[in-house]
Design a protein around this motif. Structure first.
Motif, PDB file in Angstrom:
ATOM      1  N   GLY B  14       0.825  -1.214   0.000  1.00  0.00           N
ATOM      2  CA  GLY B  14       0.000   0.000   0.000  1.00  0.00           C
ATOM      3  C   GLY B  14       0.851   1.251   0.000  1.00  0.00           C
ATOM      4  N   ALA B  16       1.689   3.333  -2.182  1.00  0.00           N
ATOM      5  CA  ALA B  16       1.283   4.504  -2.965  1.00  0.00           C
ATOM      6  C   ALA B  16       0.296   5.388  -2.211  1.00  0.00           C
ATOM      7  CB  ALA B  16       0.667   4.052  -4.285  1.00  0.00           C
ATOM      8  N   GLY B  18      -1.719   7.244   1.283  1.00  0.00           N
ATOM      9  CA  GLY B  18      -1.374   8.349   2.180  1.00  0.00           C
ATOM     10  C   GLY B  18      -0.389   7.931   3.254  1.00  0.00           C
ATOM     11  N   GLY B  20       1.108   5.018   3.510  1.00  0.00           N
ATOM     12  CA  GLY B  20       2.201   4.273   2.894  1.00  0.00           C
ATOM     13  C   GLY B  20       3.299   5.181   2.367  1.00  0.00           C
ATOM     14  N   ASP B  60      -0.929  -7.155  -6.013  1.00  0.00           N
ATOM     15  CA  ASP B  60      -2.268  -7.261  -5.435  1.00  0.00           C
ATOM     16  C   ASP B  60      -2.112  -8.217  -4.261  1.00  0.00           C
ATOM     17  OD1 ASP B  60      -4.827  -7.936  -4.662  1.00  0.00           O
ATOM     18  OD2 ASP B  60      -5.619  -7.988  -6.712  1.00  0.00           O
ATOM     19  N   ASN B  87       0.483  -2.695   5.056  1.00  0.00           N
ATOM     20  CA  ASN B  87      -0.257  -1.437   5.171  1.00  0.00           C
ATOM     21  C   ASN B  87      -1.394  -1.319   4.151  1.00  0.00           C
ATOM     22  OD1 ASN B  87      -0.528   1.641   5.616  1.00  0.00           O
ATOM     23  ND2 ASN B  87       0.136   1.516   3.481  1.00  0.00           N
ATOM     24  N   GLY B  89      -4.731  -1.489   2.397  1.00  0.00           N
ATOM     25  CA  GLY B  89      -6.042  -1.701   2.997  1.00  0.00           C
ATOM     26  C   GLY B  89      -7.091  -0.850   2.323  1.00  0.00           C
ATOM     27  N   VAL B  90      -8.316  -1.320   2.391  1.00  0.00           N
ATOM     28  CA  VAL B  90      -9.447  -0.566   1.828  1.00  0.00           C
ATOM     29  C   VAL B  90     -10.566  -0.550   2.866  1.00  0.00           C
ATOM     30  CG1 VAL B  90      -8.929  -1.080  -0.597  1.00  0.00           C
ATOM     31  CG2 VAL B  90     -10.341  -2.680   0.736  1.00  0.00           C
ATOM     32  N   ILE B 113      -8.931  -8.122   1.014  1.00  0.00           N
ATOM     33  CA  ILE B 113      -7.715  -7.310   0.955  1.00  0.00           C
ATOM     34  C   ILE B 113      -7.137  -7.107   2.356  1.00  0.00           C
ATOM     35  CG2 ILE B 113      -6.807  -5.002   0.407  1.00  0.00           C
ATOM     36  CD1 ILE B 113      -8.880  -4.919  -1.917  1.00  0.00           C
ATOM     37  N   ILE B 140      -0.781  -2.914   9.866  1.00  0.00           N
ATOM     38  CA  ILE B 140      -1.583  -1.710  10.081  1.00  0.00           C
ATOM     39  C   ILE B 140      -3.045  -2.110  10.266  1.00  0.00           C
ATOM     40  CG2 ILE B 140      -2.226   0.568   9.215  1.00  0.00           C
ATOM     41  CD1 ILE B 140       0.802   0.156   9.914  1.00  0.00           C
ATOM     42  N   SER B 142      -6.602  -0.774  12.739  1.00  0.00           N
ATOM     43  CA  SER B 142      -7.421   0.438  12.819  1.00  0.00           C
ATOM     44  C   SER B 142      -8.090   0.485  14.182  1.00  0.00           C
ATOM     45  CB  SER B 142      -8.503   0.429  11.726  1.00  0.00           C
ATOM     46  OG  SER B 142      -9.497   1.413  12.016  1.00  0.00           O
ATOM     47  N   LYS B 159     -10.242  -5.771  10.541  1.00  0.00           N
ATOM     48  CA  LYS B 159      -9.196  -5.145  11.358  1.00  0.00           C
ATOM     49  C   LYS B 159      -9.078  -5.815  12.726  1.00  0.00           C
ATOM     50  CE  LYS B 159      -7.622  -2.070   8.415  1.00  0.00           C
ATOM     51  NZ  LYS B 159      -6.239  -2.169   7.881  1.00  0.00           N
ATOM     52  N   SER B 187      -8.391   8.406  13.170  1.00  0.00           N
ATOM     53  CA  SER B 187      -8.819   9.027  11.924  1.00  0.00           C
ATOM     54  C   SER B 187      -7.682   9.904  11.412  1.00  0.00           C
ATOM     55  CB  SER B 187     -10.075   9.865  12.151  1.00  0.00           C
ATOM     56  OG  SER B 187     -10.635  10.219  10.911  1.00  0.00           O
ATOM     57  N   VAL B 188      -7.213   9.572  10.207  1.00  0.00           N
ATOM     58  CA  VAL B 188      -6.030  10.231   9.657  1.00  0.00           C
ATOM     59  C   VAL B 188      -6.398  10.924   8.356  1.00  0.00           C
ATOM     60  CG1 VAL B 188      -3.680   9.874   8.833  1.00  0.00           C
ATOM     61  CG2 VAL B 188      -4.572   8.448  10.678  1.00  0.00           C
TER      62      VAL B 188
HETATM   63  N1  LIG Z   1      -6.579   7.016   6.910  1.00  0.00           N
HETATM   64  C1  LIG Z   1      -7.195   6.592   7.993  1.00  0.00           C
HETATM   65  O1  LIG Z   1      -7.942   7.333   8.624  1.00  0.00           O
HETATM   66  C2  LIG Z   1      -6.972   5.189   8.481  1.00  0.00           C
HETATM   67  C3  LIG Z   1      -7.552   4.845   9.701  1.00  0.00           C
HETATM   68  C4  LIG Z   1      -7.389   3.565  10.181  1.00  0.00           C
HETATM   69  C5  LIG Z   1      -6.659   2.643   9.466  1.00  0.00           C
HETATM   70  N2  LIG Z   1      -6.115   2.990   8.272  1.00  0.00           N
HETATM   71  C6  LIG Z   1      -5.359   1.940   7.553  1.00  0.00           C
HETATM   72  O2  LIG Z   1      -4.109   2.420   7.115  1.00  0.00           O
HETATM   73  C7  LIG Z   1      -3.711   1.720   5.939  1.00  0.00           C
HETATM   74  C8  LIG Z   1      -3.308   2.719   4.872  1.00  0.00           C
HETATM   75  O3  LIG Z   1      -4.434   3.512   4.604  1.00  0.00           O
HETATM   76  P1  LIG Z   1      -4.397   4.960   3.927  1.00  0.00           P
HETATM   77  O4  LIG Z   1      -5.234   5.821   4.746  1.00  0.00           O
HETATM   78  O5  LIG Z   1      -3.022   5.359   3.614  1.00  0.00           O
HETATM   79  O6  LIG Z   1      -5.240   4.633   2.605  1.00  0.00           O
HETATM   80  P2  LIG Z   1      -4.935   4.914   1.073  1.00  0.00           P
HETATM   81  O7  LIG Z   1      -6.184   4.566   0.364  1.00  0.00           O
HETATM   82  O8  LIG Z   1      -4.353   6.262   0.893  1.00  0.00           O
HETATM   83  O9  LIG Z   1      -3.816   3.823   0.735  1.00  0.00           O
HETATM   84  C9  LIG Z   1      -4.080   2.460   0.599  1.00  0.00           C
HETATM   85  C10 LIG Z   1      -3.157   1.902  -0.471  1.00  0.00           C
HETATM   86  O10 LIG Z   1      -3.408   0.487  -0.572  1.00  0.00           O
HETATM   87  C11 LIG Z   1      -3.409   0.141  -1.932  1.00  0.00           C
HETATM   88  N3  LIG Z   1      -4.202  -1.080  -2.170  1.00  0.00           N
HETATM   89  C12 LIG Z   1      -5.543  -1.206  -2.179  1.00  0.00           C
HETATM   90  N4  LIG Z   1      -5.883  -2.457  -2.483  1.00  0.00           N
HETATM   91  C13 LIG Z   1      -4.741  -3.140  -2.671  1.00  0.00           C
HETATM   92  C14 LIG Z   1      -4.444  -4.478  -3.014  1.00  0.00           C
HETATM   93  N5  LIG Z   1      -5.418  -5.389  -3.242  1.00  0.00           N
HETATM   94  N6  LIG Z   1      -3.150  -4.855  -3.107  1.00  0.00           N
HETATM   95  C15 LIG Z   1      -2.162  -3.939  -2.896  1.00  0.00           C
HETATM   96  N7  LIG Z   1      -2.381  -2.660  -2.590  1.00  0.00           N
HETATM   97  C16 LIG Z   1      -3.661  -2.268  -2.475  1.00  0.00           C
HETATM   98  C17 LIG Z   1      -4.000   1.339  -2.639  1.00  0.00           C
HETATM   99  O11 LIG Z   1      -3.649   1.362  -4.018  1.00  0.00           O
HETATM  100  C18 LIG Z   1      -3.404   2.494  -1.847  1.00  0.00           C
HETATM  101  O12 LIG Z   1      -2.187   2.921  -2.428  1.00  0.00           O
HETATM  102  C19 LIG Z   1      -4.886   0.833   5.541  1.00  0.00           C
HETATM  103  O13 LIG Z   1      -4.668  -0.488   6.005  1.00  0.00           O
HETATM  104  C20 LIG Z   1      -6.049   1.470   6.294  1.00  0.00           C
HETATM  105  O14 LIG Z   1      -7.089   0.549   6.571  1.00  0.00           O
HETATM  106  C21 LIG Z   1      -6.256   4.249   7.760  1.00  0.00           C
END
Ligand SMILES: NC(=O)c1ccc[n+]([C@@H]2O[C@H](COP(=O)([O-])OP(=O)(O)OC[C@H]3O[C@@H](n4cnc5c(N)ncnc54)[C@H](O)[C@@H]3O)[C@@H](O)[C@H]2O)c1
Lengths: 199, 258
Positions: B14, B16, B18, B20, B60, B87, B89-90, B113, B140, B142, B159, B187-188
């Motif tokens: 992940g 690419a 935020g 990551g 993937d 890291n 995640g969706v 995922i 990672i 949540s 999670k 929440s980020v």
């Molecule tokens: N931003 C938040 O508020 C928050 C809160 C709690 C947890 N998280 C967790 O943090 C991690 C990163 O989240 P983020 O906020 O940077 O999200 P983001 O959407 O900016 O980044 C997620 C990355 O995962 C990649 N991805 C999606 N499906 C994939 C797959 N099948 N294989 C490989 N890569 C894949 C996407 O292309 C993307 O680059 C995630 O696990 C998310 O659940 C984020």
């Protein structure tokens, strides 16, 4: 692992021991102006935004029998943590505050009290003051192993060294670590994570 | 904090996104060689190109075949993997509904995922660590894996699964010299959460105004703050923590705020 505490006042409270000495030394080495508060001394302290309070419970030193020395620790922590202006609080206590230990009922309850107080203070003192804790498992200190009984169930099959506990305190004292509050880091080699044996 | 990761190879999924991309930059600044893995290869390329001795791979996380090939490519180039950061995640963005209406396909996508993918990638990477008798895994998770929330049952379940899987991985891999921890962001602010919760400037949409009253620090986190905490879990000096869930949530889950 180094952090930048230059220009910051660091108040360290707790009984003398190798752990508190190692923590105080590291904080000073990283630029903090460290001041030890004598245990149970009148808390006539003042603080500014940059200042930190490090509170080390006697329970972290493995004082696991009787009650002497720990009674009143929660009161003292609360009093010190409410010093107006304080920027950060780091508490250090036993991992028995996360998972209770048979035979150590009162000890476990007291340490859990410090864990809960750490979290409550974070809610009450935020956003100005960040409050976090470190729960320590078995560790080696001066040739002896504190809380060695935990080793039979730890994923990492050795006690911690003092430096490994100090690293967690540094993480929570680090001004760059700015979105954590109300959390307790377990530095226990995985002891509180589950059963590290095959049934 | 100042941490020296010189020479260490970090496999980051992940990359690419935020959190990551911020993590890639932070670890690389400490000397790590970052493998930016993402299903979005163009995004991973962009992250890797600015970092010294980094590489990108298309991955993937649901595909064990792709994971195996990615690991082969990394081992061929660097000969080792020191740190794995799971890291990728969706979350559910449009189907925010109760479980009685929750689409099966959305459940499969999110759990596939966030939980299955983490298992698949770990299974592919960990053998290289076992072979060297050392390694770090950072999963990672949540806040919702700790404190349940409504309208996102798949994410909540996945999670929570990640958190408990972290503990069992730690218990299994500890004797093999590998430390495994989880990190739960609150929440980020990222592009995705901006669209869902926050305006472009990071201020709350009207309906989310009460939300931050539950967070002692009173604001969302920044990706750099998550990256800083991830760095601690990778730090060589931090070597007695395992099976732990590190909350980086501004105090959101510390207790009951009202
Ligand atoms: N931003 C938040 O508020 C928050 C809160 C709690 C947890 N998280 C967790 O943090 C991690 C990163 O989240 P983020 O906020 O940077 O999200 P983001 O959407 O900016 O980044 C997620 C990355 O995962 C990649 N991805 C999606 N499906 C994939 C797959 N099948 N294989 C490989 N890569 C894949 C996407 O292309 C993307 O680059 C995630 O696990 C998310 O659940 C984020």
């Amino acid at each position: 692992m180094n952090i930048d505490l230059a220009g910051r006042n660091v108040l360290v409270d707790g009984s003398d021991g190798v752990l508190i000495a190692a923590i105080a030394l590291a904080l000073a080495d990283n630029g903090g102006a460290v001041r030890r508060i004598a245990p149970r001394a009148q808390a006539d302290i003042t603080a500014d935004d940059g200042s930190l309070l490090i509170f080390v419970s006697d329970g972290a030193a493995g004082a696991d029998t009787g009650t002497e020395g720990r009674t009143g620790e929660a009161d003292r922590l609360e009093l010190l943590a409410r010093t107006p202006g304080l920027g950060r609080v780091v508490t250090v206590f036993s991992a028995a505050g996360i998972v209770p230990i048979r035979g150590l009922a009162r000890f476990s309850a007291e340490q859990a009290g410090l864990a809960s107080l750490t979290r409550t203070l974070a809610m009450e003192l935020g956003p100005h003051t960040r409050v976090n804790g470190v729960a320590v498992g078995a560790y080696e200190a001066g040739g002896a192993v504190v809380m060695s009984r935990l080793l039979s169930h730890a994923a990492v099959k050795r006690p911690a060294g003092l430096a490994e506990i100090v690293a967690a305190v540094m993480c929570l004292a680090d001004p760059d670590n700015s979105y954590m509050t109300g959390h307790v880091l377990a530095v226990d080699g995985g002891w509180s994570a589950g059963y590290a044996r095959n049934f | 904090m100042r941490v020296d990761l010189t020479g260490q190879v970090v496999f980051l999924t992940g990359a690419a996104g935020g959190i990551g991309s911020a993590t890639a930059r932070r670890l690389a600044a400490c000397g790590a060689r970052v493998v930016a893995a993402d299903i979005n290869l163009a995004g991973a390329d962009q992250v890797a190109v600015g970092l010294p001795d980094a590489m990108s791979v298309a991955l993937d996380v649901r595909s064990s075949e792709q994971a195996r090939r990615a690991v082969d490519a990394v081992l061929e180039r660097y000969g080792r993997i020191d740190v794995l950061i799971n890291n990728a995640g969706v979350n559910t963005f449009k189907d925010r509904v109760d479980i009685d209406a929750f689409p099966e396909a959305e459940w499969d996508r999110v759990v596939g995922i966030d939980l299955d993918g983490l298992f698949v990638v770990s299974r592919a990477v960990v053998p290289a660590m076992v072979a060297r008798g050392s390694g770090r895994v950072v999963n990672i998770a949540s806040v919702v894996g700790v404190t349940a929330m409504r309208l996102q049952s798949a994410f909540v379940a996945a999670k929570a699964g990640v958190i408990h899987l972290t503990r069992s991985m730690a218990l299994e891999l500890g004797p093999k010299g590998i430390l495994v921890n989880a990190l739960a962001p609150g929440s980020v602010l990222t592009e995705g959460t901006k669209a869902l919760f926050y305006g472009d400037d990071g201020t709350f949409r009207a309906q989310m105004a009460g939300f931050m009253e539950h967070v002692p620090l009173g604001r969302p986190g920044h990706v750099e703050e998550i990256a800083e905490a991830i760095l601690f879990l990778c730090a060589p000096q931090n070597s007695y923590m395992s099976g732990h869930l590190m909350m980086v949530d501004g105090g959101w889950t510390a207790g009951f705020m009202l």
